[in-house]
Motif scaffolding. Structure first.
Motif, short mmCIF file in Angstrom:
data_model
loop_
_atom_site.label_atom_id
_atom_site.label_comp_id
_atom_site.label_asym_id
_atom_site.label_seq_id
_atom_site.Cartn_x
_atom_site.Cartn_y
_atom_site.Cartn_z
N ILE B 149 -29.16 35.27 -12.85
CA ILE B 149 -28.53 36.48 -12.29
C ILE B 149 -27.14 36.16 -11.76
CG2 ILE B 149 -28.67 38.14 -10.37
CD1 ILE B 149 -31.77 38.02 -10.79
N GLY B 150 -27.01 35.01 -11.10
CA GLY B 150 -25.72 34.61 -10.55
C GLY B 150 -24.67 34.48 -11.65
N TYR B 151 -25.02 33.77 -12.71
CA TYR B 151 -24.05 33.54 -13.78
C TYR B 151 -23.71 34.84 -14.51
CZ TYR B 151 -23.94 28.47 -13.40
OH TYR B 151 -23.73 27.21 -12.97
N ILE B 152 -24.73 35.67 -14.73
CA ILE B 152 -24.48 36.90 -15.50
C ILE B 152 -23.65 37.88 -14.70
CG2 ILE B 152 -25.59 38.89 -16.61
CD1 ILE B 152 -27.23 36.95 -18.04
N SER B 153 -23.92 37.99 -13.37
CA SER B 153 -23.09 38.91 -12.58
C SER B 153 -21.67 38.36 -12.48
CB SER B 153 -23.70 39.15 -11.20
OG SER B 153 -23.89 37.94 -10.53
N GLY B 154 -21.54 37.03 -12.42
CA GLY B 154 -20.21 36.41 -12.43
C GLY B 154 -19.47 36.76 -13.72
N ALA B 155 -20.19 36.67 -14.85
CA ALA B 155 -19.60 36.96 -16.15
C ALA B 155 -19.15 38.43 -16.21
CB ALA B 155 -20.60 36.67 -17.26
N GLY B 178 -21.09 44.38 -11.41
CA GLY B 178 -21.09 42.95 -11.12
C GLY B 178 -21.22 42.69 -9.63
N PHE B 179 -20.42 43.41 -8.84
CA PHE B 179 -20.47 43.25 -7.38
C PHE B 179 -21.82 43.63 -6.80
CE2 PHE B 179 -15.68 43.27 -6.59
CZ PHE B 179 -15.70 41.98 -6.11
N VAL B 180 -22.36 44.75 -7.30
CA VAL B 180 -23.65 45.23 -6.76
C VAL B 180 -24.74 44.21 -7.02
CG1 VAL B 180 -25.45 46.96 -7.05
CG2 VAL B 180 -23.07 47.67 -6.79
N VAL B 181 -24.82 43.72 -8.27
CA VAL B 181 -25.86 42.73 -8.59
C VAL B 181 -25.66 41.46 -7.76
CG1 VAL B 181 -26.80 41.25 -10.41
CG2 VAL B 181 -26.22 43.61 -10.93
N LEU B 182 -24.39 41.04 -7.66
CA LEU B 182 -24.08 39.83 -6.90
C LEU B 182 -24.47 39.98 -5.43
CD1 LEU B 182 -22.68 37.21 -7.88
CD2 LEU B 182 -20.60 38.02 -6.80
N THR B 183 -24.10 41.13 -4.84
CA THR B 183 -24.33 41.33 -3.41
C THR B 183 -25.80 41.59 -3.08
OG1 THR B 183 -22.22 42.47 -3.47
CG2 THR B 183 -23.41 42.52 -1.40
N PHE B 184 -26.42 42.47 -3.86
CA PHE B 184 -27.74 42.93 -3.43
C PHE B 184 -28.89 42.19 -4.08
CE2 PHE B 184 -24.90 46.53 -2.61
CZ PHE B 184 -25.08 46.60 -1.24
N ILE B 185 -28.63 41.45 -5.16
CA ILE B 185 -29.73 40.69 -5.78
C ILE B 185 -29.49 39.18 -5.66
CG2 ILE B 185 -31.08 40.29 -7.87
CD1 ILE B 185 -30.34 43.11 -8.75
N SER B 208 -24.06 31.43 3.17
CA SER B 208 -24.27 32.76 2.61
C SER B 208 -23.32 33.77 3.24
CB SER B 208 -25.71 33.20 2.82
OG SER B 208 -26.55 32.35 2.09
N ALA B 209 -23.11 33.64 4.57
CA ALA B 209 -22.21 34.57 5.26
C ALA B 209 -20.80 34.47 4.69
CB ALA B 209 -22.21 34.28 6.76
N ILE B 210 -20.36 33.25 4.42
CA ILE B 210 -19.01 33.06 3.86
C ILE B 210 -18.91 33.73 2.48
CG2 ILE B 210 -17.41 31.33 2.95
CD1 ILE B 210 -18.47 29.48 5.22
N ILE B 211 -19.96 33.55 1.67
CA ILE B 211 -19.93 34.17 0.34
C ILE B 211 -19.88 35.70 0.48
CG2 ILE B 211 -21.16 34.45 -1.84
CD1 ILE B 211 -22.32 31.68 -1.42
N ILE B 212 -20.69 36.22 1.40
CA ILE B 212 -20.70 37.68 1.60
C ILE B 212 -19.33 38.16 2.05
CG2 ILE B 212 -21.67 39.58 2.96
CD1 ILE B 212 -24.32 37.98 2.97
N SER B 213 -18.69 37.41 2.96
CA SER B 213 -17.36 37.84 3.44
C SER B 213 -16.34 37.79 2.31
CB SER B 213 -16.92 36.99 4.63
OG SER B 213 -16.63 35.69 4.19
N ALA B 214 -16.46 36.76 1.44
CA ALA B 214 -15.54 36.68 0.30
C ALA B 214 -15.73 37.88 -0.61
CB ALA B 214 -15.80 35.38 -0.48
N ILE B 215 -17.00 38.25 -0.83
CA ILE B 215 -17.27 39.42 -1.68
C ILE B 215 -16.70 40.68 -1.02
CG2 ILE B 215 -19.10 40.91 -2.55
CD1 ILE B 215 -20.72 38.41 -3.11
#
Lengths: 117, 223
Positions: B149-155, B178-185, B208-215
Motif C-alpha cells: 500500500i505504501g509503495y502504490i500510494s507513493g506511485a 494517493g494522499f488519502v490512501v497514504l494518510t488513512f491506510i 509517524s507524527a513527522i510523516i503525518i506533518s510532512a503529509i
C-alpha cells in the motif's frame, strides 16, 4: 550430485526431473525418501538419487507451481508429501513425452544398426 | 518396523541445526529423510547410535550444506533478478526525473520528455516492483500489505505530480487518492507496525507524527 553406480554423471544429468515427475504422476503423492527408494528399486540400483540432487529440485518445482505439498505431523517430525499440481500434470506429460522422443532419436543415432531406429 | 522416539528425532534435528541447515522447509525434508535412513538401518538390526553412524556416512555434511545453498539459490533466483531490475531502473528513472526538473527550471529543451519518462518509470515500474519485492520478503501478512500500500500510494502521488506539472487532466484525482490512501491506510498500519517492533515506543510515535506533518504540509501545497 547423483551417486550413480552404472552411468556417468554426464549421461544421467537432466533425467532427474522427468524421473521424479513420472513417479509422482504414477503414485499420486510421495515424500523425498520414498522417491529415492523407488528410483533405486525401479532401476535395480543403477540410478540412485541423492538428497543433494532431489530436494533442490523438489523445492524449485514447488516454487514454480509444478508441485504442491501436504505436510503430515509424525510426532516431532513433519513428513512432507509432494504431488503434481493441476498445471504440473501438463508439465509432467510434456517432459515425459519429450524425453521418450529424445530417447528414440538417440537410439537411431547410437544403435549398432546405425540409422535405423 | 522401527520408529524413532521423539527424543531421537530431536537429536537428529539438533544435528541438522549444528550443520547450519537454517532454512525450515528444507530442514523438515532432510530431518524426515535422515529419520527414514536411520530407521532403515535399525530394521537391519542395528542400535540407534550405530544406525545414526551408518546413516551419517551416506548423508555427509558437505553435501547437505551444498543442498541448502543450491535450494536457496534456485528459490531466490527470481527475486535477485527482480531486485536488480528494480535497482537499475530506479537509478535511471530517478536520474531522468531529477534531470527533467533541472532542465525545466533552466528552460532547456527536452525537459518534458525526461520528466514524463522518469516519473512514469518510477511510478509504473520501479515503485510497484519494490512493493512486490518487500511483499515477497515478508512472511507477515500485515507487513506485506503495508509495504504494498505504501509503495502504490507513493506511485500514485508521483504520477499525480507529473500530471500536475504537465497540465494533464486528472491530476487532482490522482493526488487526492494517493494522499488519502497514504494518510488513512498506510500511516495507521505503519504506525502500529513500528510501534510493535521497536523498543523505543516514543521514537516510533514521533516518526509517524513527522510523516503525518510532512503529509499535512504537502496537502496544503496541493489544494
Amino acid at each position: 550430485m547423483y551417486i550413480c553406480l552404472m552411468y556417468s554423471k554426464e549421461i544421467v544429468k537432466g533425467t532427474l526431473k522427468p524421473i521424479v515427475l513420472k513417479l509422482l504422476k504414477e503414485h499420486g503423492r510421495m515424500y523425498g525418501y520414498e522417491i529415492t527408494q523407488n528410483v533405486k528399486a525401479l532401476t535395480e540400483g543403477k540410478i540412485q538419487i541423492t538428497e543433494g540432487a532431489l530436494y533442490p529440485l523438489l523445492h524449485k518445482l514447488q516454487a514454480e507451481g509444478v508441485l504442491q505439498t501436504e505436510s503430515e505431523k509424525m510426532g516431532k517430525r513433519v513428513r512432507k508429501y509432494y504431488k503434481l499440481s493441476q498445471s504440473g500434470e501438463a508439465v509432467a506429460d510434456d517432459l515425459i513425452s519429450e524425453m521418450l522422443d529424445f530417447m528414440q532419436t538417440l537410439k537411431s543415432v547410437l544403435n549398432p544398426d546405425y540409422g535405423q531406429a | 518396523m522401527a520408529r524413532l522416539e521423539d527424543q531421537q528425532v530431536e537429536e537428529l534435528h539438533d544435528q541438522l541445526l549444528r550443520w547450519g541447515i537454517a532454512y525450515d522447509p528444507l530442514r523438515d525434508d532432510l530431518l524426515d529423510h535422515l529419520c527414514c535412513m536411520v530407521e532403515y538401518e535399525m530394521n537391519q538390526g542395528q542400535t540407534f547410535s550405530e544406525a545414526v553412524q551408518e546413516a551419517l556416512v551416506k548423508f555427509d555434511i558437505y553435501q547437505i550444506q551444498e543442498t541448502q545453498e543450491i535450494t536457496l539459490h534456485l528459490l531466490t533466483q527470481k527475486q535477485r533478478i527482480m531486485k536488480k531490475v528494480a535497482a537499475i531502473t530506479g537509478i535511471i528513472a530517478s536520474a531522468l526525473a531529477i534531470g527533467g526538473v533541472l532542465f525545466k527550471m533552466m528552460h532547456w529543451p527536452g525537459a518534458e520528455v525526461m520528466l514524463v519518462l522518469g516519473v512514469s518509470l518510477l511510478s509504473v515500474v520501479v515503485l510497484p516492483l519494490m512493493g512486490l519485492i518487500e511483499f515477497k520478503q515478508s512472511n507477515v501478512l500485515r507487513s506485506q500489505y503495508t509495504a504494498l500500500i505504501g509503495y502504490i500510494s507513493g506511485a500514485t502521488l508521483f504520477l499525480g505530480t507529473l500530471f500536475r506539472i504537465m497540465h494533464w487532466p486528472g491530476s487532482s484525482v490522482l493526488i487526492v487518492s494517493g494522499f488519502v490512501v497514504l494518510t488513512f491506510i498506510f500511516i495507521p498500519l505503519y504506525t502500529v507496525k513500528s510501534y510493535q517492533n521497536t523498543d523505543n515506543k516514543m521514537l516510533a510515535i514521533a516518526r509517524s507524527a513527522i510523516i503525518i506533518s510532512a503529509i499535512a504540509i504537502l496537502w496544503g501545497l496541493f489544494p
